[in-house]
Write a protein that holds these residues in place. Structure first.
Motif, PDB file in Angstrom:
ATOM      1  N   ASP A  11       0.662  -1.060   0.096  1.00 37.98           N
ATOM      2  CA  ASP A  11       0.063   0.169   0.171  1.00 37.98           C
ATOM      3  C   ASP A  11       0.781   1.180  -0.090  1.00 37.98           C
ATOM      4  OD1 ASP A  11      -1.458   2.083   1.007  1.00 37.98           O
ATOM      5  OD2 ASP A  11      -3.055   0.765   1.683  1.00 37.98           O
ATOM      6  N   SER A  28       2.306 -18.249  -1.793  1.00 35.98           N
ATOM      7  CA  SER A  28       1.188 -18.618  -2.704  1.00 35.98           C
ATOM      8  C   SER A  28       1.418 -19.810  -3.406  1.00 35.98           C
ATOM      9  CB  SER A  28       0.710 -17.541  -3.400  1.00 35.98           C
ATOM     10  OG  SER A  28      -0.347 -17.889  -4.389  1.00 35.98           O
ATOM     11  N   THR A  48      -5.793 -17.456  -9.662  1.00 32.88           N
ATOM     12  CA  THR A  48      -6.816 -16.451 -10.326  1.00 32.88           C
ATOM     13  C   THR A  48      -5.842 -15.034 -10.440  1.00 32.88           C
ATOM     14  OG1 THR A  48      -7.163 -15.575  -8.022  1.00 32.88           O
ATOM     15  CG2 THR A  48      -8.701 -17.235  -9.059  1.00 32.88           C
ATOM     16  N   GLU A  49      -6.622 -14.156 -11.016  1.00 33.77           N
ATOM     17  CA  GLU A  49      -6.087 -12.815 -11.472  1.00 33.77           C
ATOM     18  C   GLU A  49      -5.808 -12.086 -10.120  1.00 33.77           C
ATOM     19  OE1 GLU A  49      -6.454  -8.804 -14.221  1.00 33.77           O
ATOM     20  OE2 GLU A  49      -7.877 -10.430 -14.432  1.00 33.77           O
ATOM     21  N   GLU A  50      -6.779 -12.143  -9.397  1.00 32.95           N
ATOM     22  CA  GLU A  50      -6.819 -11.662  -7.854  1.00 32.95           C
ATOM     23  C   GLU A  50      -5.685 -12.223  -7.103  1.00 32.95           C
ATOM     24  OE1 GLU A  50      -9.883 -10.811  -4.139  1.00 32.95           O
ATOM     25  OE2 GLU A  50      -9.992 -12.701  -5.331  1.00 32.95           O
ATOM     26  N   GLU A  51      -5.441 -13.462  -7.052  1.00 27.14           N
ATOM     27  CA  GLU A  51      -4.361 -13.904  -6.268  1.00 27.14           C
ATOM     28  C   GLU A  51      -3.036 -13.405  -6.990  1.00 27.14           C
ATOM     29  OE1 GLU A  51      -2.238 -16.404  -3.444  1.00 27.14           O
ATOM     30  OE2 GLU A  51      -4.040 -15.095  -3.560  1.00 27.14           O
ATOM     31  N   ASP A  74      -2.397 -10.607  -8.351  1.00 27.67           N
ATOM     32  CA  ASP A  74      -2.052  -9.161  -8.275  1.00 27.67           C
ATOM     33  C   ASP A  74      -1.794  -9.121  -6.766  1.00 27.67           C
ATOM     34  OD1 ASP A  74      -2.535  -8.715 -10.816  1.00 27.67           O
ATOM     35  OD2 ASP A  74      -4.809  -7.935 -10.505  1.00 27.67           O
ATOM     36  N   ARG A  75      -2.257 -10.015  -5.985  1.00 31.86           N
ATOM     37  CA  ARG A  75      -2.005  -9.857  -4.607  1.00 31.86           C
ATOM     38  C   ARG A  75      -0.586 -10.422  -4.156  1.00 31.86           C
ATOM     39  NH1 ARG A  75      -2.067 -13.099   0.504  1.00 31.86           N
ATOM     40  NH2 ARG A  75      -2.037 -14.947  -0.576  1.00 31.86           N
TER      41      ARG A  75
END
Length: 263
Positions: free
Chosen positions: A76, A105, A113-116, A118-119
């Motif tokens: 962040d 991960s 997934t795309e979310e994972e 990016d995370r």
């Protein structure tokens, strides 16, 4: 563990992801050698517990002067700005940066997934990149940066596609920054831990699998967070003044040596 050396006397060190494992062990080590230490983490509860643990290794009252905990997520940008502003106001400079914060991960590529994606990229690569970028104005000439990479950038691990790619990225970042920051004599190195017994390791590897994991390690044991802390302290110290742009693998031989039982 008590250390008699004072390699970091009056030095200021920032350790991201300092609430447990390798980050917390490194905070203990640098404090024992004279440094003042800033640790970060996303959980205030875990940060408070880490500070309490660090206090137990210091003379009474010393922690108030030499330990600073800042809540924040390295992924962040607002949190990073707050972190650097806080360090500037409290200490005014940095001599050592251990870019340690990271997440695991693991799973088949078809299930990512795309979310994972990016995370993991957001913490393990973007977080490291911008932590260093934001810290640069505070890092004095001749200071040291150590990046936490992984043995998985040297040897493929099934199910670690995204994780391993982020570690390869920060490993390469170390090479490039060693060249970029040469005019300021800021050394940049990385460490590549193997199977290190930390909370993250226990989350990823069940107890039933420990024997199989250890069988792949020539040293015939899991590594400890203190093993890594010793290496980070060395790379950040004057004793490593001619070591730059390198990666130190701390894995008990996992990458380079095949135990006889595996042949």
């Amino acid at each position: 563990m008590t250390h008699s050396t004072s390699r970091f006397q009056d030095k200021i060190a920032l350790i991201t992801g300092g609430t447990s494992g390798m980050g917390l062990a490194t905070a203990h080590r640098l404090l024992a050698e004279g440094a003042s230490v800033i640790i970060t983490g996303r959980s205030k509860k875990r940060l408070d517990a880490a500070v309490a643990e660090l206090e137990r290794g210091l003379p009474e009252g010393a922690a108030a002067e030499r330990v600073l905990a800042v809540v924040g997520d390295v992924g962040d940008r607002v949190d990073l700005t707050t972190l650097i502003d806080t360090v500037r106001q409290r200490f005014g400079r940095l001599d050592v940066l251990f870019a340690n914060a990271g997440i695991g991960s693991f799973g088949p590529i078809g299930e990512v997934t795309e979310e994972e994606f990016d995370r993991v990229i957001g913490v393990n690569f973007k977080g490291v990149y911008f932590t260093i970028q934001q810290a640069l104005p505070l890092l004095v000439d001749g200071s040291a940066i150590v990046i936490n990479a992984s043995w998985t950038l040297h040897r493929g691990l099934q199910g670690a596609t995204v994780y391993s790619a982020t570690k390869a990225a920060v490993h390469n970042l170390g090479h490039t920054l060693a060249a970029d920051l040469a005019p300021r004599r800021i050394r940049v190195n990385s460490v590549s831990p193997g199977y290190i017994e930390t909370p993250m390791f226990h989350e990823a590897v069940s107890v039933d699998a420990h024997t199989e994991v250890i069988s792949a390690v020539a040293a015939a044991r899991l590594g400890t967070a203190e093993d890594v802390a010793s290496a980070v302290a060395f790379l950040a110290s004057y004793e490593a003044s001619y070591i730059n742009g390198q990666d130190l693998i701390i894995d008990g031989g996992l990458v380079a040596a095949i135990p006889g039982g595996m042949l």
